[in-house]
Design an enzyme around this catalytic site. Structure first.
Site, mmCIF file in Angstrom:
data_model
loop_
_atom_site.group_PDB
_atom_site.id
_atom_site.type_symbol
_atom_site.label_atom_id
_atom_site.label_comp_id
_atom_site.label_asym_id
_atom_site.label_seq_id
_atom_site.Cartn_x
_atom_site.Cartn_y
_atom_site.Cartn_z
ATOM 1 C CE LYS A 202 -4.496 21.674 1.844
ATOM 2 N NZ LYS A 202 -4.970 20.618 1.045
ATOM 3 C CE LYS B 130 -1.028 12.056 -4.582
ATOM 4 N NZ LYS B 130 -2.524 12.375 -4.157
ATOM 5 C CB VAL B 131 5.111 5.388 -3.980
ATOM 6 C CG1 VAL B 131 5.376 3.749 -3.507
ATOM 7 C CG2 VAL B 131 5.673 5.434 -5.435
ATOM 8 N N GLY C 22 20.616 -17.933 0.766
ATOM 9 C CA GLY C 22 21.909 -17.680 1.067
ATOM 10 C C GLY C 22 22.685 -19.077 0.642
ATOM 11 N N GLY C 23 23.885 -19.132 1.110
ATOM 12 C CA GLY C 23 24.813 -20.374 0.635
ATOM 13 C C GLY C 23 24.441 -21.635 1.259
ATOM 14 C CG ASP D 148 3.247 1.090 3.221
ATOM 15 O OD1 ASP D 148 3.980 1.733 2.577
ATOM 16 O OD2 ASP D 148 2.212 0.754 2.893
ATOM 17 C CD GLN E 193 2.000 -0.893 6.221
ATOM 18 O OE1 GLN E 193 2.478 -1.733 6.622
ATOM 19 N NE2 GLN E 193 0.918 -1.257 5.478
ATOM 20 C CB SER E 194 5.460 4.407 5.126
ATOM 21 O OG SER E 194 5.184 5.689 4.541
ATOM 22 C CD GLU F 147 4.205 -2.962 1.086
ATOM 23 O OE1 GLU F 147 4.227 -2.164 2.360
ATOM 24 O OE2 GLU F 147 5.278 -3.778 0.951
ATOM 25 N NE ARG G 137 0.348 20.490 -3.131
ATOM 26 C CZ ARG G 137 1.030 19.469 -3.535
ATOM 27 N NH1 ARG G 137 2.139 19.502 -4.170
ATOM 28 N NH2 ARG G 137 0.502 18.317 -2.943
ATOM 29 C CG ASN H 26 3.493 8.757 5.312
ATOM 30 O OD1 ASN H 26 2.977 9.376 6.178
ATOM 31 N ND2 ASN H 26 3.004 7.816 4.747
HETATM 32 N N1 COA Z 1 -5.151 19.914 7.484
HETATM 33 C C1 COA Z 1 -5.502 20.206 6.045
HETATM 34 N N2 COA Z 1 -5.035 19.396 4.753
HETATM 35 C C2 COA Z 1 -4.335 18.383 5.219
HETATM 36 C C3 COA Z 1 -3.982 18.040 6.532
HETATM 37 C C4 COA Z 1 -4.475 18.605 7.494
HETATM 38 N N3 COA Z 1 -4.120 18.512 8.834
HETATM 39 N N4 COA Z 1 -3.233 16.821 6.348
HETATM 40 C C5 COA Z 1 -2.940 16.634 5.162
HETATM 41 N N5 COA Z 1 -3.489 17.463 4.403
HETATM 42 C C6 COA Z 1 -3.705 17.727 2.880
HETATM 43 C C7 COA Z 1 -2.069 17.878 2.453
HETATM 44 O O1 COA Z 1 -1.779 19.386 2.597
HETATM 45 C C8 COA Z 1 -2.391 17.484 0.887
HETATM 46 O O2 COA Z 1 -3.090 18.297 0.282
HETATM 47 P P1 COA Z 1 -2.618 19.129 -1.178
HETATM 48 O O3 COA Z 1 -2.335 17.834 -1.949
HETATM 49 O O4 COA Z 1 -4.024 19.912 -1.676
HETATM 50 O O5 COA Z 1 -1.559 19.570 -1.054
HETATM 51 C C9 COA Z 1 -3.302 16.127 1.130
HETATM 52 O O6 COA Z 1 -3.929 16.219 2.411
HETATM 53 C C10 COA Z 1 -2.357 15.079 1.361
HETATM 54 O O7 COA Z 1 -2.336 14.469 0.363
HETATM 55 P P2 COA Z 1 -1.286 13.048 -0.070
HETATM 56 O O8 COA Z 1 -0.385 12.920 0.631
HETATM 57 O O9 COA Z 1 -1.399 13.582 -1.493
HETATM 58 O O10 COA Z 1 -2.646 12.058 0.119
HETATM 59 P P3 COA Z 1 -3.162 10.859 -0.853
HETATM 60 O O11 COA Z 1 -4.274 10.016 -0.217
HETATM 61 O O12 COA Z 1 -3.607 11.520 -2.252
HETATM 62 O O13 COA Z 1 -1.910 10.040 -1.320
HETATM 63 C C11 COA Z 1 -0.076 8.597 -0.565
HETATM 64 C C12 COA Z 1 -1.491 8.862 -0.157
HETATM 65 C C13 COA Z 1 0.346 7.579 0.405
HETATM 66 C C14 COA Z 1 -0.202 7.817 -1.880
HETATM 67 C C15 COA Z 1 0.842 9.739 -0.745
HETATM 68 O O14 COA Z 1 0.752 10.543 0.611
HETATM 69 C C16 COA Z 1 2.427 9.359 -0.909
HETATM 70 O O15 COA Z 1 2.781 9.013 -2.110
HETATM 71 N N6 COA Z 1 3.192 9.574 0.043
HETATM 72 C C17 COA Z 1 4.469 9.183 0.008
HETATM 73 C C18 COA Z 1 4.856 7.900 0.072
HETATM 74 C C19 COA Z 1 4.415 6.831 1.125
HETATM 75 O O16 COA Z 1 4.498 7.064 2.369
HETATM 76 N N7 COA Z 1 3.634 5.815 0.704
HETATM 77 C C20 COA Z 1 3.059 4.747 1.470
HETATM 78 C C21 COA Z 1 1.887 5.186 2.373
HETATM 79 S S1 COA Z 1 1.901 3.866 3.337
#
Ligand code: COA
Length: 424
Positions: free
Chosen positions: A75, A136-137, A247-248, A168, A17-18, A139, A104, A96
């Protein structure tokens, strides 16, 4: 009429979402937003909370309007080659992912600058540098760590998260401002830069008035909080204040006619000082205008519970819309509590494009919130979200790949062949 951000190309590596909130806004203003998604999988929200089987969810469609979708496996070596070509031809990269994910993949800030020194690289993360920077975070975590939850709810209840997605969507909005500011800076510096926004910081910014109150507490009680009138001492941190106004000008949510059966038959009522005399007349307490306990704002502060109970006796005799109409005649600030159903049906919101109906090839018609920011010279049209990988071939062609190379890339697993979308 040209769009404000026409000519700006965004490499959109956002999900959930964010980030998508940010790039959707930029797309509405006319940027070409190319959303990169993993072949066969895509943004996880495509499949989350699905209301119609095998159709992109409303979660996805309502956050990804006006974008194009290209599937690339980052990858895969050839996939990374495509990404690097995109970096060279785009103005902004937005992501995000969890901390470190882009590094990576090999797309470090240093590598991005080598490829394109004009690139603006924008990220949302949960936290800024510090003990939680690798976390990781989502909303609600941001609402809890940014000061919103500890100050939302009632004093005698647990902390509450809000329905508005301030962690978000709020951070996405902040990031969008950072990006256009960096784009403006680039017009005279010629250089790109890093733009980062932590969700904790974004929420704290939106909870700024509560940090104001934290400091006021050191100089005495917060006199506009109900707790003050109730004679309950304050602790050392800002308490939850129910529906007290931040507010006030003291305000509360009050029952209206029908509240027994309708969970939204309420109105927000503000006892703004300049219209106090009108309030006294409307509710049938004209003698309060001169009474030493009620005439001046400072005298009213310890009596707010009593005053709002009296006003509520009046609002309970009117529907929220009747009350709104009567109060507006005297410029008394108030607002009915509107349900999502009422907002979905609101003719004026439809008229301004804040609520829009969108057609989608596999979903059919659905309702969405449009662009809440209106520019007089470049209005936004809301276009449907892309199907997974719908624009892969088109974007690859723009990048200079010949059709046999495009086929070879799909065979190598760097991209995915995409079913053609039926004519709309
Ligand atoms: N091709 C191949 N791999 C891809 C890809 C693509 N097109 N797009 C994403 N990926 C992979 C990334 O390389 C990563 O892999 P790795 O961990 O092996 O390096 C993985 O997908 C992305 O993982 P991640 O962001 O950790 O996803 P998640 O589902 O585990 O976590 C969140 C989700 C939202 C918790 C996390 O992305 C986060 O904390 N984001 C920052 C804060 C944020 O925006 N939060 C609110 C979201 S609304």
């Amino acid at each position: 009429m040209g769009k404000a951000l026409e000519g700006v190309r965004i490499l959109d590596f956002t999900h959930v979402q964010s980030g998508p909130t940010c790039t959707q806004l930029l797309a509405w203003f006319g940027a070409d937003v190319i959303k990169v998604e993993r072949p066969g999988v895509g943004d996880i929200t495509r499949g989350q909370l699905q209301d119609i089987p095998k159709v992109d969810s409303l979660y996805f469609t309502m956050l990804n309007h006006n974008k194009r979708s290209i599937t690339i496996d980052s990858k895969n070596k050839k996939g990374m080659e495509i990404l690097e070509r995109l970096v060279k031809t785009c103005d902004v990269l937005v992501e995000n992912f969890a901390p470190g994910a882009l590094d990576r993949m090999g797309l470090t800030w240093e590598r991005i600058q080598e490829l394109n020194p004009r690139m603006i690289y924008a990220s949302v993360k949960g936290f800024g540098p510090g003990p939680y920077e690798d976390c990781k975070v989502y909303e609600n975590v941001a609402q809890c760590t940014g000061g919103s939850a500890s100050t939302t709810g009632f004093r005698d209840g647990p902390p509450l998260v809000t329905g508005a997605q301030i962690g978000d969507s709020g951070t996405g909005l902040h990031l969008a401002l950072g990006i256009v500011t960096a784009l403006f800076h680039r017009t005279h510096s010629g250089k790109g830069q890093r733009v980062t926004c932590a969700m904790q910081d974004g929420v704290l910014n939106l909870a700024r008035v509560k940090m104001r109150d934290q400091q006021r507490l050191t100089h005495g009680p917060l006199t506009e909080y109900s707790q003050y009138g109730e004679g309950i001492p304050f602790g050392d941190a800002v308490p939850r204040a129910g529906n007290d106004s931040g507010g006030g000008q003291p305000g509360r949510i009050l029952k209206c006619k029908g509240w027994e059966n309708d969970p939204n038959a309420y109105i927000y009522f503000i006892t703004q000082a300049p219209v106090w005399e009108a309030i006294c007349d409307v509710i049938g307490e004209p003698e309060w205008k001169m009474h030493p306990d009620y005439a001046k704002p400072a005298a009213r502060l310890p009596r707010l519970n009593e005053i709002f109970a009296r006003i509520e006796k009046w609002t309970m005799t009117k529907t929220k819309f009747e009350a709104m109409e009567m109060l507006n005649k005297y410029d008394i600030p108030c607002g009915p509590i509107l349900s999502m159903k009422e907002l979905a049906e609101d003719a004026s919101l439809r008229g301004t494009g804040t609520m829009v109906e969108v057609d989608h090839p596999t979903r059919g018609k659905y309702l969405s919130v449009g662009n809440p920011i209106k520019l007089s010279a470049s209005p936004s049209e809301v276009e449907r979200s892309p199907l997974l990988g719908e624009h892969t071939d088109a974007v690859l062609t723009e990048l200079g790949y010949a059709s046999d190379e495009i086929t070879a890339l799909a065979q190598a697993g760097a991209t995915a062949t995409v079913k053609k979308v039926a004519a709309e």
